[in-house]
Design an enzyme around this catalytic site. Structure first.
Site, PDB file in Angstrom:
ATOM      1  N   SER A 158       0.804  -1.211   0.000  1.00 29.38           N
ATOM      2  CA  SER A 158       0.000   0.000   0.000  1.00 29.38           C
ATOM      3  C   SER A 158       0.838   1.262   0.000  1.00 29.38           C
ATOM      4  O   SER A 158       1.954   1.295   0.513  1.00 29.38           O
ATOM      5  CB  SER A 158      -0.935   0.010   1.214  1.00 29.38           C
ATOM      6  OG  SER A 158      -0.214   0.353   2.382  1.00 29.38           O
ATOM      7  N   LYS A 159       0.268   2.257  -0.618  1.00 29.93           N
ATOM      8  CA  LYS A 159       0.908   3.559  -0.711  1.00 29.93           C
ATOM      9  C   LYS A 159       1.177   4.100   0.700  1.00 29.93           C
ATOM     10  O   LYS A 159       2.229   4.652   0.978  1.00 29.93           O
ATOM     11  CB  LYS A 159      -0.027   4.498  -1.491  1.00 29.93           C
ATOM     12  CG  LYS A 159       0.422   5.944  -1.511  1.00 29.93           C
ATOM     13  CD  LYS A 159       1.333   6.254  -2.677  1.00 29.93           C
ATOM     14  CE  LYS A 159       1.740   7.715  -2.625  1.00 29.93           C
ATOM     15  NZ  LYS A 159       3.085   7.954  -3.067  1.00 29.93           N
ATOM     16  N   ARG A 160       0.203   3.903   1.557  1.00 30.49           N
ATOM     17  CA  ARG A 160       0.319   4.472   2.889  1.00 30.49           C
ATOM     18  C   ARG A 160       1.451   3.817   3.689  1.00 30.49           C
ATOM     19  O   ARG A 160       2.249   4.482   4.327  1.00 30.49           O
ATOM     20  CB  ARG A 160      -1.004   4.320   3.649  1.00 30.49           C
ATOM     21  CG  ARG A 160      -1.221   5.425   4.670  1.00 30.49           C
ATOM     22  CD  ARG A 160      -2.477   5.216   5.494  1.00 30.49           C
ATOM     23  NE  ARG A 160      -2.329   4.113   6.427  1.00 30.49           N
ATOM     24  CZ  ARG A 160      -3.040   3.005   6.384  1.00 30.49           C
ATOM     25  NH1 ARG A 160      -3.960   2.842   5.470  1.00 30.49           N
ATOM     26  NH2 ARG A 160      -2.847   2.045   7.258  1.00 30.49           N
TER      27      ARG A 160
END
Length: 499
Positions: A248-250
């Site tokens: 995930s980007k986060r």
RNA sequence: GGCGCGUUGGUGUAACUGGUUAACACGCCGCCCUCUCAAGGCGGAGAGCACGGGUUCGAGUCCCGUACGCGCUACCA
């Protein structure tokens, strides 16, 4: 297969990441292989989370990878009216119904819990499912807010043949009556929008992430209710983080963003090559042992049948500066830099040098031969295009504006005080050479070492550091020739002052 | 909770319709080359195919179960 039409349909809620890029790549390869059309559609129906900046990021990423599209970009939100019409048509046909239940707010963070919670209670049928039409019409006419839900049939099952996962079946009873149109402003929802858009755009093959596999049953139901042909589906395995969790980007930040690879000096073809091999392998035994595939070769050997069912891990170690991303990707990039025809590499190197302010017009003019030779010399040791300006800087500047590594100066220059006198002496010897090439400079240095009674190695290492500031690099006499007679002598004299 | 999908060395993959000591690449280790670092060449360690049953003369390949992972289950996409 004739008239193949595929699409890549990212939602602009984040930058283009490795998973999305691979989905785009597979669609692109499939279209190019079969002479079909590749369409780009931005699924921006979630206005809350979509942004123009993200759209730009996606476009940029695709442009860098060279994934050109034949139609689009289209924006799903622009088609909202068509989606609404389709929902109304379904309502008309009795395939959908109005749900007057007051809207319940759900927040992103707790959905999963709430789903599980709701599941523990016995599911009850929506009370409005069988509301008589007249009553439904009357309440709607009276201005009562409602959502439109799809009416999933009572008994039976849906099935479709996935090109990757094979036959998929699901009981109707396991599919809930999904909302087609929100009560607020009749805003169309994803499952409706994709289907309608794919119908409108005559999409023949839906190639997308496996996270959509379960939902496909709902979409099949909508196609059927609308009386339209169901396209072929091909779901792709997911790309996971090293802990086999979701990428995930986060959580993983920059490392999943495609622009990171552009900025880090990757050759787009190399990254594409790497991506292609994540979850896919050529079927043809002839290519079984190959890793390096050009764009054209990928197009030629690509097939849906070669796609894997199991998820792939994008392997990287957080905090490792040298191996900051998947080592195979890094290896592949280095491989491209080393083996690509020089004239294909040169434009990329030029761009890199320009960005670093090291480019000179004469590299394409009077000094082209020298420049080509030097790039050819340096490329062997470069893993990324950035290395051409990082490691290569000493070759492209005329002054001393390159870094002298502290530890290297200590090791190669300051180790022996005799170098204070030796280096200027060597500088003079080099300057006196009538011919300045690999042989003459080597003979010169070795003779000089003999004469002074020191080991050639001492002078060789000191010279490398004097000329490049570095401890490692190409064979010394290649370096000497690349730096050239005037700069070599000048740098040797300067280095004496560092001893 | 329900439904679905998956599981070959650390990672990516290969292994024809079941049939020799499970192959290749990355990474790792060692040797060679050598003025350094890479590259390159050579060699090595590392999986007995998630686990347990079954079918079979024979299973990574077929069947069943279990575990684990992932996905979906939202008036998100």
């Amino acid at each position: 297969m004739a008239d193949i039409r595929v699409r890549f349909a990212p939602s602009p809620t984040g930058y283009l990441h490795v998973g999305g890029a691979r989905t785009a790549l597979f669609n692109w390869l499939f279209a190019r292989k079969h002479g079909g059309k590749f369409i780009l559609r931005i699924e921006d129906t979630d206005i809350q989370r979509s942004s123009e900046e993200m759209v730009r990021g996606i476009l940029e990423g695709m442009a860098w990878l060279g994934l050109d599209y034949d139609e689009g970009p289209f924006f799903q939100a622009d088609n909202a009216e068509k989606h609404r019409e389709a929902a109304l048509e379904l309502l008309d046909r009795g395939a959908a119904y109005r749900d007057f239940t007051p809207k319940e707010e759900r927040d992103d963070a707790t959905v999963k819990e709430r789903i599980a919670e709701a599941a523990r209670q016995t599911a009850t049928r929506n009370p409005f499912r069988d509301l008589p039409r007249v009553e439904s019409d009357a309440r709607a006419a009276a201005g009562e807010p409602f959502a439109i839900r799809f009416k999933v049939p009572e008994a039976g099952r849906t099935s479709f043949e996935d090109a990757v996962f094979g036959l998929q079946e699901r009981e109707y009873k396991d599919i809930e009556d999904l909302v087609l149109l929100r009560s607020e402003g009749g805003h169309p929802l994803y499952n409706l929008s994709v289907v309608v858009d794919d119908i409108l755009m005559n999409i023949t093959h839906v190639i997308r992430g496996q996270d959509h596999l379960s939902n496909t049953h709902k979409q099949v139901l909508i196609y059927e209710a609308l009386g339209k042909p169901v396209p072929t589906f091909a779901h792709l395995p997911l790309i996971l983080a090293p802990n086999k969790g979701k990428l995930s980007k986060r959580k993983h930040g920059e490392i999943v963003s495609i622009t990171t690879y552009r900025d880090a000096g990757f050759i787009p073809d190399a990254f594409l090559n790497f991506l292609a091999l994540l979850g896919w392998a050529p079927e043809d035994a002839e290519f079984a042992d190959r890793e390096i595939f050009s764009r054209d070769e990928l197009i030629r050997v690509f097939s849906l049948e070669g796609i894997h069912k199991s998820n792939a891990v994008f392997n990287f170690t957080e905090g490792d500066e040298r191996n900051w991303t998947d080592q195979k990707a890094l290896w592949m990039n280095a491989e491209y830099i080393k083996t690509w025809p020089l004239d294909r590499l040169l434009p990329l190197v030029k761009a890199e040098l320009q960005q670093a302010g090291l480019w000179k017009e004469e590299f394409e003019g009077a000094r082209k031969a020298w420049f080509d030779r030097t790039i050819d010399l340096v490329r062997e040791r470069c893993r990324t295009l950035r290395d051409f300006t990082l490691k290569g800087r000493p070759y492209f500047v005329d002054d001393l504006s390159f870094e002298f590594e502290e530890a290297t100066v200590k090791k190669n220059l300051q180790k022996d005080p005799a170098l204070r006198d030796l280096l200027p002496g060597l500088a003079d010897a080099f300057a006196a050479l009538a011919e300045f090439n690999h042989e003459t400079t080597e003979a010169c240095l070795r003779a000089f070492a003999d004469e002074k009674g020191v080991k050639a190695g001492l002078l060789i290492n000191a010279t490398r550091t004097a000329l490049t500031g570095q401890a490692a690099g190409p064979g010394l006499f290649d370096v000497v020739v690349a730096i050239g007679q005037p700069r070599a002598s000048e740098r040797l004299r300067h280095a004496a002052s560092l001893v």
